[in-house]
Write an enzyme that holds these catalytic residues in place. Sequence first.
Site, PDB file in Angstrom:
ATOM      1  N   TYR A  36       6.321  -0.274  -2.637  1.00 30.74           N
ATOM      2  CA  TYR A  36       4.863  -0.149  -2.490  1.00 30.74           C
ATOM      3  C   TYR A  36       4.218   0.085  -3.867  1.00 30.74           C
ATOM      4  CZ  TYR A  36       0.478   2.062  -0.793  1.00 30.74           C
ATOM      5  OH  TYR A  36      -0.835   2.398  -0.536  1.00 30.74           O
TER       6      TYR A  36
ATOM      7  N   GLY B  19      -7.828  -6.675   6.618  1.00 32.46           N
ATOM      8  CA  GLY B  19      -7.111  -5.476   7.094  1.00 32.46           C
ATOM      9  C   GLY B  19      -8.060  -4.511   7.782  1.00 32.46           C
TER      10      GLY B  19
HETATM   11  P1  NAD Z   1      -3.253   0.328   7.480  1.00 34.34           P
HETATM   12  O1  NAD Z   1      -1.789   0.079   7.498  1.00 34.34           O
HETATM   13  O2  NAD Z   1      -3.800   1.328   8.420  1.00 34.34           O
HETATM   14  O3  NAD Z   1      -4.034  -1.035   7.741  1.00 34.34           O
HETATM   15  C1  NAD Z   1      -3.668  -2.243   7.122  1.00 34.34           C
HETATM   16  C2  NAD Z   1      -4.171  -3.386   7.969  1.00 34.34           C
HETATM   17  O4  NAD Z   1      -3.751  -4.602   7.349  1.00 34.34           O
HETATM   18  C3  NAD Z   1      -3.617  -3.386   9.402  1.00 34.34           C
HETATM   19  O5  NAD Z   1      -4.667  -3.444  10.335  1.00 34.34           O
HETATM   20  C4  NAD Z   1      -2.758  -4.643   9.469  1.00 34.34           C
HETATM   21  O6  NAD Z   1      -2.789  -5.297  10.726  1.00 34.34           O
HETATM   22  C5  NAD Z   1      -3.399  -5.507   8.377  1.00 34.34           C
HETATM   23  N1  NAD Z   1      -2.472  -6.493   7.830  1.00 34.34           N
HETATM   24  C6  NAD Z   1      -1.150  -6.370   7.590  1.00 34.34           C
HETATM   25  N2  NAD Z   1      -0.662  -7.533   7.129  1.00 34.34           N
HETATM   26  C7  NAD Z   1      -1.699  -8.412   7.080  1.00 34.34           C
HETATM   27  C8  NAD Z   1      -1.825  -9.765   6.686  1.00 34.34           C
HETATM   28  N3  NAD Z   1      -0.759 -10.465   6.282  1.00 34.34           N
HETATM   29  N4  NAD Z   1      -3.051 -10.326   6.729  1.00 34.34           N
HETATM   30  C9  NAD Z   1      -4.114  -9.643   7.167  1.00 34.34           C
HETATM   31  N5  NAD Z   1      -4.063  -8.360   7.575  1.00 34.34           N
HETATM   32  C10 NAD Z   1      -2.855  -7.756   7.521  1.00 34.34           C
HETATM   33  O7  NAD Z   1      -3.661   0.652   5.975  1.00 34.34           O
HETATM   34  P2  NAD Z   1      -4.893   1.527   5.453  1.00 34.34           P
HETATM   35  O8  NAD Z   1      -4.437   2.935   5.432  1.00 34.34           O
HETATM   36  O9  NAD Z   1      -6.134   1.172   6.149  1.00 34.34           O
HETATM   37  O10 NAD Z   1      -4.918   1.049   3.928  1.00 34.34           O
HETATM   38  C11 NAD Z   1      -5.823   0.082   3.449  1.00 34.34           C
HETATM   39  C12 NAD Z   1      -5.607  -0.067   1.953  1.00 34.34           C
HETATM   40  O11 NAD Z   1      -5.770   1.206   1.318  1.00 34.34           O
HETATM   41  C13 NAD Z   1      -4.197  -0.532   1.561  1.00 34.34           C
HETATM   42  O12 NAD Z   1      -4.276  -1.340   0.407  1.00 34.34           O
HETATM   43  C14 NAD Z   1      -3.483   0.741   1.214  1.00 34.34           C
HETATM   44  O13 NAD Z   1      -2.413   0.536   0.312  1.00 34.34           O
HETATM   45  C15 NAD Z   1      -4.603   1.529   0.568  1.00 34.34           C
HETATM   46  N6  NAD Z   1      -4.367   2.961   0.578  1.00 34.34           N
HETATM   47  C16 NAD Z   1      -4.346   3.647   1.753  1.00 34.34           C
HETATM   48  C17 NAD Z   1      -4.115   5.016   1.734  1.00 34.34           C
HETATM   49  C18 NAD Z   1      -4.079   5.833   3.000  1.00 34.34           C
HETATM   50  O14 NAD Z   1      -3.719   7.024   2.950  1.00 34.34           O
HETATM   51  N7  NAD Z   1      -4.458   5.261   4.150  1.00 34.34           N
HETATM   52  C19 NAD Z   1      -3.894   5.665   0.517  1.00 34.34           C
HETATM   53  C20 NAD Z   1      -3.867   4.915  -0.657  1.00 34.34           C
HETATM   54  C21 NAD Z   1      -4.141   3.561  -0.613  1.00 34.34           C
HETATM   55  N1  SER Z   2      -1.129   7.026   2.166  1.00 35.12           N
HETATM   56  C1  SER Z   2      -0.470   6.025   1.407  1.00 35.12           C
HETATM   57  C2  SER Z   2       0.978   6.000   1.706  1.00 35.12           C
HETATM   58  O1  SER Z   2       1.509   7.065   1.948  1.00 35.12           O
HETATM   59  C3  SER Z   2      -0.681   6.282  -0.067  1.00 35.12           C
HETATM   60  O2  SER Z   2      -0.885   5.108  -0.700  1.00 35.12           O
HETATM   61  O3  SER Z   2       1.557   4.944   1.665  1.00 35.12           O
END
Ligand code: NAD
Ligand code: SER
Length: 315
Positions: A141, A7
């Site tokens: 989620y 990702g």
């Molecule tokens: P994002 O949606 O920006 O990026 C996710 C990436 O995963 C994308 O580039 C997408 O193309 C890729 N992806 C989707 N399906 C896929 C698959 N089948 N195989 C391979 N790649 C795939 O998400 P993010 O914000 O970078 O989040 C990363 C992690 O952090 C996630 O687990 C998310 O739940 C967690 N998280 C994020 C936040 C936030 O605010 N960004 C907060 C809490 C937790």
């Molecule tokens: N930023 C994330 C969301 O809103 C929190 O996991 O899904």
Amino acid sequence: MKILITGAAGQIGSELVVALRKQYGISNVITSDINSKANEAILQEGPFELADCTNYQQIKNVIQKHHIKVIYHLAAILSGVAEAKPQLAWNVNMNGLYHILELAREYHCSVFTPSSIGAFGPSTPRDKTPQDTIQRPTSCYGVTKVAGELLCDYYFRKYGLDTRGLRYPGIISNVTLPGGGTTDYAVEIFYEAIQHKKYTCFLKQGTFLDMMYMPDALQAAIQLMETDPKNLKHRNAFNVTAMSFAPEHIFGEIKQHIPDFTMDYKIDPVRQCIADSWPRSMDDSAARQEWGWSPQYDLSKMTTDMIQVLLKKLK
Ligand code: NAD
Ligand code: SER
């Protein structure tokens, strides 16, 4: 030591890759995603593999080919998109994680998996949410996040696999736009303030949520993975937060820099319902005690930095 980021094209991955490559060397950090176009310049500065985490063989090939020993598993479907496509969210968030854990077991890798404030639900205490408390999330989620935390703990207990994780709050950043979450408003608001001096917020006034600036989020992940495991009583996943605010507070902070900025509200019932089931502020004392977590950015310092960076980027 070879590191894999899944990702990697996403909001967190596209900046984690830069931080890890700076620390461990460009050729030691392998990026992968199903999207080879987003952030192409950043990702393909070093090794990149097009790989789908729901496809066991594709991930296995990458791990074998690059002799991976550490995996930052970021591929996931975020809360807003997961509510629209729950079957996809289950497949990516659960089967993807299961493949990573099975392969990590076979190839002796350690695994970092982000959980979320979404792993909590309406029956969780919403203020100073404890590290160990009721977790009955009502969003798809959240169901995948709490199940993921439990599965990672299980692999640690059953197989001795080195699994570690954080419950990230909403992450605010200026490189890559967020991927369809409930906390996305806190990023969008900066772009709209600078480009149009007006923002329509999809969460209502008074909706407090935990948030964190990207440099702290990256530091937390790397610091947790580098911590001596004997210090860890918890593993999956640590509460971490840097600030808690509602839309009107971030609006007020931005307005100090852009005085003619205005905001109104058009509530998205789906994301409002999700936000109302999440903590207003988490207690992250376990992370502070067990591995020295200490964020650098509060709302004011983050806002100043975001505006400085985005003014240059968007002009
Ligand atoms: P994002 O949606 O920006 O990026 C996710 C990436 O995963 C994308 O580039 C997408 O193309 C890729 N992806 C989707 N399906 C896929 C698959 N089948 N195989 C391979 N790649 C795939 O998400 P993010 O914000 O970078 O989040 C990363 C992690 O952090 C996630 O687990 C998310 O739940 C967690 N998280 C994020 C936040 C936030 O605010 N960004 C907060 C809490 C937790
Ligand atoms: N930023 C994330 C969301 O809103 C929190 O996991 O899904």
